[in-house]
Design a protein around this motif. Structure first.
Motif, mmCIF file in Angstrom:
data_model
loop_
_atom_site.group_PDB
_atom_site.id
_atom_site.type_symbol
_atom_site.label_atom_id
_atom_site.label_comp_id
_atom_site.label_asym_id
_atom_site.label_seq_id
_atom_site.Cartn_x
_atom_site.Cartn_y
_atom_site.Cartn_z
ATOM 1 N N HIS A 280 -52.920 -20.835 48.428
ATOM 2 C CA HIS A 280 -52.502 -21.466 49.674
ATOM 3 C C HIS A 280 -53.570 -22.464 50.117
ATOM 4 C CE1 HIS A 280 -49.638 -21.670 52.929
ATOM 5 N NE2 HIS A 280 -50.661 -21.813 53.757
ATOM 6 N N LYS A 281 -53.133 -23.631 50.542
ATOM 7 C CA LYS A 281 -54.052 -24.717 50.862
ATOM 8 C C LYS A 281 -53.841 -25.216 52.285
ATOM 9 C CE LYS A 281 -54.766 -26.832 46.283
ATOM 10 N NZ LYS A 281 -54.264 -25.725 45.469
ATOM 11 N N LEU B 206 -54.120 -28.842 53.988
ATOM 12 C CA LEU B 206 -54.221 -30.258 53.652
ATOM 13 C C LEU B 206 -54.530 -31.021 54.940
ATOM 14 C CD1 LEU B 206 -51.633 -32.307 51.540
ATOM 15 C CD2 LEU B 206 -53.047 -33.295 53.311
ATOM 16 N N VAL C 274 -49.983 -31.396 46.220
ATOM 17 C CA VAL C 274 -49.746 -30.027 46.683
ATOM 18 C C VAL C 274 -48.250 -29.734 46.745
ATOM 19 C CG1 VAL C 274 -51.890 -29.969 48.012
ATOM 20 C CG2 VAL C 274 -49.768 -30.711 49.118
ATOM 21 N N THR D 138 -48.625 -24.893 51.261
ATOM 22 C CA THR D 138 -49.515 -25.804 51.989
ATOM 23 C C THR D 138 -49.199 -25.834 53.477
ATOM 24 O OG1 THR D 138 -49.607 -27.228 50.017
ATOM 25 C CG2 THR D 138 -50.385 -28.178 52.100
ATOM 26 N N TRP E 296 -42.249 -30.261 55.531
ATOM 27 C CA TRP E 296 -43.622 -29.758 55.446
ATOM 28 C C TRP E 296 -43.924 -28.799 56.596
ATOM 29 C CZ3 TRP E 296 -46.731 -30.777 51.327
ATOM 30 C CH2 TRP E 296 -46.396 -31.848 50.512
ATOM 31 N N ALA F 230 -55.791 -19.367 54.093
ATOM 32 C CA ALA F 230 -55.839 -20.302 52.965
ATOM 33 C C ALA F 230 -57.136 -20.137 52.192
ATOM 34 C CB ALA F 230 -55.720 -21.729 53.479
#
Length: 505
Positions: free
Chosen positions: A6-7, A9, A26, A31, A71, A100
């Motif tokens: 998991h990121k 951004l 991604v 994300t 998103w 994350a």
């Protein structure tokens, strides 16, 4: 415990592009996109009120655009009580909040932020025609780091205005056709104005409450803050101004703020417009016969040539570039740069519209406020701080080389083969400012003489030993050296007396 893969951004306020490299790298399901309004991004340079509204409102609208595209967006407003008021702090808070394991972003185009966010994975910014590495390679293989050669290389790389490997029309540059004064304001179509919506009104109220001591007129606010707004602004330029842009791009008219200029640099530098799309559309206007080659080439040169070039210089020379002071200029910046209170009509015109609109076109910046600072010997870093603060399109990567290198020659000629110094004759030729000014542009000495004249020749005399070795300045230095000793002293007295009476900020 962090969720595997998991990121977070991070997208900054000048990266509002749906084609951003980090977005491409991604997966939406893994994300959370973070946008955060933090005080230092509005106050590290004490930015114009309109600029703060522009950036924050555009960020809020971009967040909605991302949500509509599917998103997950985490948006931190300036007045969120948990806001750490730093981008690094907000990334760390978001990583904890969303469990994350990593954070990623497109590399910031700001030296300070790259350092602050060094713990975040930073990807190459794909919104430019050339990479930083490409520019360094170009610099290493060229003795003279001139924009013209870099521009030609990018024309060949992109194919813009090229035909069978040669420039369309047989010439690379039509700058000599683009230096005529404007005769009348009647033919100019102003850029479209956009009425603030609910989101923008909330930001205006926020800026009024939190940044009321900042420079500039807050309202009326009319900049575009959405992708559709900025596209409409660009299409208006293509239709109404591009056909006439070239010939008058260096012209200035009293109380005429925009002439045939595009007013899109602020949108381009935010990421709401795409440089490739803009250049392709301008080229198409030429190919369809809707705009002449000299206008289209001049416009594309500013984006493909100059914009790419100054970014390359910035990243090649930072962080020492900001302290460049080749001519050892040490006069404090005058108070009138902020107050606008000066009886020099040309300067007053440029400063008034800067205060009201957070905008002045490139010749006003270079040949009026920049030229004055150069001739008066004003400290380059202070002038840089002013330009960075007052213009809506001024982000440090593009503003600093334009100010320190182009306008002030403080980098010793890295960017310019000669200093952009001019007397009142240039201003009188390219504008109608002098007609309503108390000073006479044709007089060099005396109480009615335009200060630009004595300052110009005093500047030449002060730096004659340096400039005598410059091929483009040698003739001017020789002209100065032919003045009598008494005339040289009178010029110095006139210039230094005027500069000495400037009230420092």
């Amino acid at each position: 415990m962090a969720r595997l893969d998991h990121k977070i951004l991070l997208i900054t306020g000048d990266q509002l592009s749906l084609n951003l490299s980090a977005l491409r790298a991604v997966e939406p399901a893994h994300t959370h996109i973070l946008l955060a309004e933090v005080v230092p991004e509005a106050t590290t340079a004490k930015h114009h009120k309109k600029k703060i509204v522009l950036v924050f409102s555009a960020m809020r609208h971009f967040a909605e655009e991302l949500r509509r595209a599917g998103w997950n967006v985490d948006y931190v407003t300036l007045d969120d009580p948990e806001n750490s008021q730093s981008l690094s702090g907000e990334v760390k808070r978001a990583m904890t909040r969303h469990q994350a394991d990593t954070a990623v972003m497109t590399a910031p185009n700001d030296y300070r932020l790259r350092g602050e966010l060094a713990f975040v994975e930073q990807l190459e910014d794909n919104r430019f025609f050339s990479s930083e590495a490409e520019f360094r390679s170009f610099a290493e293989t060229h003795k003279n780091l001139r924009m013209e050669f870099f521009y030609r290389a990018l024309r060949q790389k992109t194919g813009l205005l090229m035909e069978n490997g040669q420039p369309v029309g047989g010439r690379w540059n039509y700058d000599t056709e683009n230096r005529k004064p404007a005769k009348s304001a009647a033919s100019f179509v102003p850029p479209p104005r956009f009425e603030p919506n609910v989101i923008t009104r909330e930001v205006i109220d926020l800026v009024k409450a939190r940044f009321d001591d900042h420079y500039g007129l807050l309202e009326p606010f009319w900049f575009g803050v959405t992708r559709s707004d900025t596209q409409a602004a660009f299409e208006s330029f293509l239709k109404n101004a591009l056909p006439h842009f070239g010939v008058t791009q260096d012209a200035m008219l009293e109380n005429e703020y925009f002439l045939n200029h595009s007013m899109i640099s602020l949108y381009l530098n935010l990421g709401l417009l795409d440089a490739r799309m803009i250049c392709k559309a301008a080229e198409a206007a030429y190919l369809s016969g809707d705009a002449p080659l000299e206008s289209v080439e001049g416009f594309i040169r500013q984006i493909l040539g100059w914009r790419e070039y100054v970014r390359g210089v910035y990243w090649m020379k930072m962080p020492d570039y900001l302290s460049s002071n080749f001519l050892k200029a040490d006069v404090p910046i005058p108070d009138f740069y902020w107050s606008g209170d000066t009886d020099l009509n040309c300067v007053s015109q440029a400063l008034r519209q800067t205060h009201d609109e957070a905008y002045a076109h490139h010749i006003q910046r270079l040949m009026i406020t920049g030229n004055f600072a150069l001739l008066a010997g004003i400290n380059p870093f202070q002038v840089h701080e002013w330009y960075h603060a007052v213009y809506a399109d001024a982000f440090e990567w593009v503003e600093a080389p334009n100010t320190i290198g182009m306008a002030l020659h403080a980098d010793g000629g890295l960017m310019g083969s000669k200093p952009y110094a001019a007397s009142a004759n240039y201003i009188n030729k390219m504008s109608n400012y002098c007609k309503a000014c108390r000073y006479d542009p044709k007089q060099r000495l005396g109480p009615e003489a335009c200060p630009f004249n004595a300052m110009y020749w005093n500047f030449i005399g002060k730096h004659q030993d340096v400039f005598s070795h410059n091929l483009r300045m040698g003739q001017i230095v020789n002209a100065y050296r032919k003045f009598s000793a008494d005339e040289k002293q009178a010029i110095a007295n006139q210039a230094n007396g005027f500069i000495g009476r400037l009230k420092p900020y």
